[in-house]
Design a protein around this motif. Structure first.
Motif: not given
Length: 376
Positions: A315-334
């Motif tokens: 996913a990219f940008g503002k797409t998911l209400p709660a990314p981490l909840r569904f185990r989507f991790y940003p590539d800018t952080r650990l």
């Protein structure tokens, strides 16, 4: 206007001509490693509904094209105002002619051509090669937009990494269809997929009021109606039905949509694109994703269930209400920033005239999904 010294006086910069298309496509394949055909070119440039010409500048030597500076025209909404913007894209110079100032000369010509008219501004996410050139010609850095990744099938990813390594003989033996390692791998993959599905189901209310629908072709009118329910103030592509029909006519991608209805009315949607080994979440509606987080999460769980066999979901940008909840991790952080090369993008913008000032905007003033990028 830049006063940088021009080091290649034998070159000229001119507007695009129809006979340049074949050279453009050939150089594109050579530079970017992807084959593109005339249908793609027509969709992206010739038949783009937001411009009345092919927005490409050509660097030529003796009339022969050796470089291109291209622009992807879009209609952008800024609060209650709609303006045309150009997203620089597909910039390339033939290897034999690099290092001679052609990128800068094409930039200068583009600024000269488009200042004080349409488009109102440039914005883009340049790579590390073109970013310094953009900054040198007036673009301003706005901020960073992360990409999000959810691992779906780490076993397949691990196998791909192993196959790319030096011990190819061992890998080939282990990946034999008749070997015991294949049975173990299949068992692990099934276990991981089952665990992922079970975890996703726990995050949504299966007894909710929403009816979910799947479309093999995104329904443009329905998507536009959902968009109009809650239009954000932040800067973004103006999502009309005509925009969706044109945008999803991209011949190099296929798209599908999930729609949630409440009492028969469409209230939320997800659009996805399936790639070779992964799935991209292309768009989420409404664009104020927090306003309909429950149906969006239901749609996400359904889409993830359908693509459980893919290695990962992006996913990219503002797409998911709660990314981490569904185990989507940003590539800018650990942890991803320590494991993979970040693919997050830095947004740059440049005003063209005095009508709108976006160079002083903050990244919070923009909202993106992959649909706002020229590459999707």
């Amino acid at each position: 206007m830049s006063t940088r010294k021009r080091t290649a006086t034998r070159y000229t910069v001119r507007t695009f001509e129809p006979d340049d298309r074949s050279v453009f496509l050939s150089l594109y394949e050579s530079v970017f490693g992807h084959e593109r055909n005339a249908d793609w070119f027509r969709w992206k440039f010739s038949e783009n509904p937001y411009v009345d010409h092919v927005p490409i500048l050509v660097a030529s030597e003796g009339g022969d094209p050796v470089g291109f500076r291209s622009f992807f025209a879009q209609e952008m909404r800024i609060g209650g105002v709609v303006r045309t913007a150009f997203q620089p894209c597909d910039t390339m110079v033939h290897p034999d002619h690099r290092g001679r100032g052609l990128f800068g000369r094409m930039n200068e010509r583009a600024i000269e051509r488009y200042t004080d008219g349409e488009p109102s501004f440039f914005f883009n996410f340049p790579n590390e090669n073109s970013k310094p050139g953009n900054l040198a010609y007036g673009w301003r850095e706005i901020g960073t937009v992360p990409a999000y990744y959810r691992p779906q099938n780490p076993i397949s990813v691990l196998e791909d990494r192993i196959k790319a390594g030096p011990r190819r003989d061992v890998t080939d033996a282990q990946s034999s269809d008749d070997g015991p390692a294949t049975t173990v791998t299949d068992t692990l993959e099934d276990a991981i997929a089952t665990s992922q599905r079970a975890g996703d189901r726990l995050l949504v209310d299966s007894d909710s009021e929403f009816e979910l629908e799947y479309y093999e072709t995104p329904p443009a009118d329905t998507l536009a109606a959902i968009y109009r329910r809650s239009i954000p103030e932040a800067i973004h592509s103006n999502r009309t039905a005509a925009f969706y029909r044109w945008r999803f006519d991209n011949p190099i991608h296929s798209y599908a949509a999930y729609v949630a209805r409440r009492n028969g009315e469409p209230v939320a949607a997800l659009v996805i694109s399936t790639e070779d080994d992964h799935v991209r979440i292309v768009d989420a509606l409404p664009r104020t994703v927090e306003s309909e987080s429950e149906p969006l999460n239901r749609l996400l769980a359904s889409a993830l269930d359908d693509c459980a066999d893919r290695s990962y979901v992006e996913a990219f940008g503002k797409t998911l209400p709660a990314p981490l909840r569904f185990r989507f991790y940003p590539d800018t952080r650990l942890p991803l920033s320590a494991l993979i090369k970040p693919t997050s993008r830095t947004l740059l913008a440049r005003n063209l005239g005095d009508e709108i000032d976006l160079e002083s905007s903050s990244i919070a003033s923009w909202t993106f999904s992959r649909l706002d990028l020229d590459t999707t």
